[in-house]
Design a protein around this motif. Structure first.
Motif, PDB file in Angstrom:
ATOM      1  N   SER A 176       0.834  -1.211   0.000  1.00 18.22           N
ATOM      2  CA  SER A 176       0.000   0.000   0.000  1.00 18.22           C
ATOM      3  C   SER A 176       0.864   1.255   0.000  1.00 18.22           C
ATOM      4  O   SER A 176       0.593   2.222  -0.723  1.00 18.22           O
ATOM      5  N   SER A 177       1.910   1.237   0.806  1.00 22.42           N
ATOM      6  CA  SER A 177       2.809   2.381   0.889  1.00 22.42           C
ATOM      7  C   SER A 177       3.498   2.633  -0.445  1.00 22.42           C
ATOM      8  O   SER A 177       3.593   3.779  -0.906  1.00 22.42           O
ATOM      9  N   PHE A 178       3.953   1.561  -1.088  1.00 23.05           N
ATOM     10  CA  PHE A 178       4.634   1.718  -2.370  1.00 23.05           C
ATOM     11  C   PHE A 178       3.675   2.257  -3.435  1.00 23.05           C
ATOM     12  O   PHE A 178       4.054   3.110  -4.251  1.00 23.05           O
ATOM     13  N   CYS A 179       2.442   1.785  -3.429  1.00 19.66           N
ATOM     14  CA  CYS A 179       1.475   2.200  -4.448  1.00 19.66           C
ATOM     15  C   CYS A 179       1.182   3.688  -4.398  1.00 19.66           C
ATOM     16  O   CYS A 179       0.808   4.288  -5.414  1.00 19.66           O
ATOM     17  N   GLU A 180       1.345   4.298  -3.234  1.00 15.43           N
ATOM     18  CA  GLU A 180       1.092   5.730  -3.115  1.00 15.43           C
ATOM     19  C   GLU A 180       2.028   6.547  -4.000  1.00 15.43           C
ATOM     20  O   GLU A 180       1.660   7.614  -4.498  1.00 15.43           O
ATOM     21  N   TYR A 181       3.240   6.034  -4.219  1.00 13.42           N
ATOM     22  CA  TYR A 181       4.201   6.739  -5.070  1.00 13.42           C
ATOM     23  C   TYR A 181       3.765   6.744  -6.533  1.00 13.42           C
ATOM     24  O   TYR A 181       4.183   7.598  -7.309  1.00 13.42           O
ATOM     25  N   LEU A 182       2.936   5.777  -6.917  1.00 12.26           N
ATOM     26  CA  LEU A 182       2.506   5.656  -8.309  1.00 12.26           C
ATOM     27  C   LEU A 182       1.190   6.375  -8.571  1.00 12.26           C
ATOM     28  O   LEU A 182       0.730   6.461  -9.711  1.00 12.26           O
ATOM     29  N   ALA A 183       0.582   6.905  -7.511  1.00  8.20           N
ATOM     30  CA  ALA A 183      -0.758   7.479  -7.600  1.00  8.20           C
ATOM     31  C   ALA A 183      -0.925   8.555  -8.679  1.00  8.20           C
ATOM     32  O   ALA A 183      -1.986   8.618  -9.308  1.00  8.20           O
ATOM     33  N   PRO A 184       0.074   9.421  -8.931  1.00  7.45           N
ATOM     34  CA  PRO A 184      -0.143  10.430  -9.984  1.00  7.45           C
ATOM     35  C   PRO A 184      -0.347   9.827 -11.373  1.00  7.45           C
ATOM     36  O   PRO A 184      -0.982  10.449 -12.227  1.00  7.45           O
ATOM     37  N   LEU A 185       0.190   8.613 -11.604  1.00  9.04           N
ATOM     38  CA  LEU A 185       0.112   7.995 -12.920  1.00  9.04           C
ATOM     39  C   LEU A 185      -1.016   6.972 -13.055  1.00  9.04           C
ATOM     40  O   LEU A 185      -1.589   6.815 -14.134  1.00  9.04           O
ATOM     41  N   LEU A 186      -1.311   6.264 -11.980  1.00  8.98           N
ATOM     42  CA  LEU A 186      -2.355   5.246 -12.061  1.00  8.98           C
ATOM     43  C   LEU A 186      -2.881   4.910 -10.681  1.00  8.98           C
ATOM     44  O   LEU A 186      -2.198   5.130  -9.684  1.00  8.98           O
ATOM     45  N   HIS A 187      -4.104   4.381 -10.673  1.00  6.71           N
ATOM     46  CA  HIS A 187      -4.705   3.950  -9.415  1.00  6.71           C
ATOM     47  C   HIS A 187      -4.677   2.437  -9.365  1.00  6.71           C
ATOM     48  O   HIS A 187      -5.104   1.761 -10.309  1.00  6.71           O
ATOM     49  N   LEU A 188      -4.179   1.891  -8.272  1.00  7.98           N
ATOM     50  CA  LEU A 188      -4.078   0.444  -8.101  1.00  7.98           C
ATOM     51  C   LEU A 188      -5.095  -0.020  -7.067  1.00  7.98           C
ATOM     52  O   LEU A 188      -5.236   0.590  -6.007  1.00  7.98           O
ATOM     53  N   SER A 189      -5.798  -1.096  -7.383  1.00 12.06           N
ATOM     54  CA  SER A 189      -6.832  -1.604  -6.487  1.00 12.06           C
ATOM     55  C   SER A 189      -6.885  -3.124  -6.591  1.00 12.06           C
ATOM     56  O   SER A 189      -6.133  -3.734  -7.352  1.00 12.06           O
ATOM     57  N   LYS A 190      -7.785  -3.741  -5.849  1.00 11.88           N
ATOM     58  CA  LYS A 190      -7.926  -5.185  -5.893  1.00 11.88           C
ATOM     59  C   LYS A 190      -8.320  -5.643  -7.300  1.00 11.88           C
ATOM     60  O   LYS A 190      -9.110  -4.963  -7.963  1.00 11.88           O
ATOM     61  N   PRO A 191      -7.787  -6.775  -7.770  1.00 10.53           N
ATOM     62  CA  PRO A 191      -8.189  -7.298  -9.082  1.00 10.53           C
ATOM     63  C   PRO A 191      -9.702  -7.420  -9.184  1.00 10.53           C
ATOM     64  O   PRO A 191     -10.367  -7.852  -8.255  1.00 10.53           O
ATOM     65  N   GLY A 192     -10.225  -7.010 -10.329  1.00  7.11           N
ATOM     66  CA  GLY A 192     -11.664  -7.084 -10.533  1.00  7.11           C
ATOM     67  C   GLY A 192     -12.393  -5.798 -10.195  1.00  7.11           C
ATOM     68  O   GLY A 192     -13.562  -5.631 -10.528  1.00  7.11           O
ATOM     69  N   VAL A 193     -11.693  -4.863  -9.538  1.00  3.80           N
ATOM     70  CA  VAL A 193     -12.282  -3.551  -9.218  1.00  3.80           C
ATOM     71  C   VAL A 193     -11.778  -2.550 -10.250  1.00  3.80           C
ATOM     72  O   VAL A 193     -10.637  -2.112 -10.201  1.00  3.80           O
ATOM     73  N   SER A 194     -12.606  -2.216 -11.210  1.00  3.58           N
ATOM     74  CA  SER A 194     -12.201  -1.338 -12.304  1.00  3.58           C
ATOM     75  C   SER A 194     -12.216   0.118 -11.849  1.00  3.58           C
ATOM     76  O   SER A 194     -13.218   0.620 -11.342  1.00  3.58           O
ATOM     77  N   THR A 195     -11.086   0.802 -12.041  1.00  2.00           N
ATOM     78  CA  THR A 195     -10.992   2.210 -11.635  1.00  2.00           C
ATOM     79  C   THR A 195     -10.652   3.123 -12.812  1.00  2.00           C
ATOM     80  O   THR A 195     -10.717   4.337 -12.686  1.00  2.00           O
ATOM     81  N   GLY A 196     -10.287   2.544 -13.962  1.00  2.00           N
ATOM     82  CA  GLY A 196      -9.979   3.350 -15.138  1.00  2.00           C
ATOM     83  C   GLY A 196      -8.647   4.068 -15.025  1.00  2.00           C
ATOM     84  O   GLY A 196      -7.874   3.872 -14.089  1.00  2.00           O
ATOM     85  N   VAL A 197      -8.382   4.917 -15.999  1.00  2.00           N
ATOM     86  CA  VAL A 197      -7.126   5.670 -16.006  1.00  2.00           C
ATOM     87  C   VAL A 197      -7.264   6.886 -15.098  1.00  2.00           C
ATOM     88  O   VAL A 197      -8.365   7.359 -14.809  1.00  2.00           O
ATOM     89  N   VAL A 198      -6.131   7.408 -14.649  1.00  2.00           N
ATOM     90  CA  VAL A 198      -6.107   8.532 -13.709  1.00  2.00           C
ATOM     91  C   VAL A 198      -6.092   9.850 -14.486  1.00  2.00           C
ATOM     92  O   VAL A 198      -5.271  10.022 -15.398  1.00  2.00           O
ATOM     93  N   PRO A 199      -6.948  10.812 -14.148  1.00  2.49           N
ATOM     94  CA  PRO A 199      -7.000  12.092 -14.867  1.00  2.49           C
ATOM     95  C   PRO A 199      -5.683  12.860 -14.833  1.00  2.49           C
ATOM     96  O   PRO A 199      -5.387  13.640 -15.740  1.00  2.49           O
ATOM     97  N   THR A 200      -4.895  12.655 -13.775  1.00  5.61           N
ATOM     98  CA  THR A 200      -3.632  13.393 -13.633  1.00  5.61           C
ATOM     99  C   THR A 200      -2.467  12.731 -14.357  1.00  5.61           C
ATOM    100  O   THR A 200      -1.345  13.224 -14.309  1.00  5.61           O
ATOM    101  N   ALA A 201      -2.723  11.615 -15.044  1.00  5.93           N
ATOM    102  CA  ALA A 201      -1.632  10.831 -15.644  1.00  5.93           C
ATOM    103  C   ALA A 201      -0.836  11.625 -16.671  1.00  5.93           C
ATOM    104  O   ALA A 201       0.399  11.593 -16.689  1.00  5.93           O
ATOM    105  N   ALA A 202      -1.516  12.363 -17.540  1.00  7.31           N
ATOM    106  CA  ALA A 202      -0.817  13.093 -18.605  1.00  7.31           C
ATOM    107  C   ALA A 202       0.139  14.133 -18.037  1.00  7.31           C
ATOM    108  O   ALA A 202       1.297  14.232 -18.462  1.00  7.31           O
TER     109      ALA A 202
END
Length: 216
Positions: A176-202
């Motif tokens: 969970s801690s590591f995933c926070e570093y990737l938050a500006p580019l993508l959202h990571l969640s449990k498999p099967g939970v669709s969250t789509g692309v992150v608006p801030t990615a570009a």
């Protein structure tokens, strides 16, 4: 068992994600080319259908095979409150005759796919693996050279870490801690939970490319 989260990213931002991962992990990426065959048991093998996956690593000079069985997610109030999926997982090396063996045991090929991309393996509170790959389908049986993307322009990002019943809480915290570093580019969640692309990615990708594009 293992802890896992997934997310998606547009292919145009993958290079920026690679730069970010390189800086966070401090290790070199490894190329990924995995032929994955999903086998399912026929009814006479038991009351509950069983599913296994045969993974053929095509990046090796001599392709290597692994059999993998993933169980259902951990359940209960505690499991619902965490953002990482915890599930039993068994994995073992097998030889190239594994498909014939499982066919003989009554397993049948359900579907197959080719995963192409890269992976980072590193230690950060837990032994974490990050894979970034395009998922491709075969137009003909086992024809990996003719595989085409299932979702053109989109790649799957998966973060996994091995765990046990004694330490999964600590592993979940590390993931969970590591995933926070990737938050500006993508959202990571449990498999099967669709969250789509992150608006801030570009915007995040543009910043990473300008800061680190020349230091790969």
């Amino acid at each position: 068992m293992e802890c896992v989260v997934q997310g998606i990213i547009e292919t145009q931002h993958v290079e920026a994600l690679e730069i970010l991962l390189q800086g966070l992990c401090g290790v070199l990426k490894q190329s990924l080319r995995i032929h994955e065959l999903c086998l399912k048991s026929v009814p006479n093998l038991g009351l509950v259908a069983s599913e296994i996956r045969l993974l053929c690593d095509l990046e090796q000079p001599e392709p290597t095979w692994t059999v993998r069985h993933v169980g259902g997610p951990m359940r209960g109030a505690g499991a619902e409150q965490i953002s990482v999926l915890v599930r039993p997982m068994l994995e073992s090396k097998v030889n190239k005759n594994a498909l014939r063996l499982f066919n003989g045991l009554g397993y049948k090929l359900d579907h197959e796919q080719l995963r192409v991309g890269f992976a980072f393996h590193f230690q950060r509170g837990a032994q974490i693996t990050v894979t970034v790959s395009s998922i491709n389908k075969m137009l003909k049986l086992h024809a990996t050279d003719e595989a085409v993307p299932v979702t053109p322009g989109i790649q799957l990002v998966e973060v996994t870490a091995p765990a046990s019943s004694e330490n999964y809480t600590e592993v979940v915290a590390s993931v969970s801690s590591f995933c926070e570093y990737l938050a500006p580019l993508l959202h990571l969640s449990k498999p099967g939970v669709s969250t789509g692309v992150v608006p801030t990615a570009a915007a995040a990708a543009a910043s990473l490319m300008s800061d680190g594009g020349g230091t790969k």
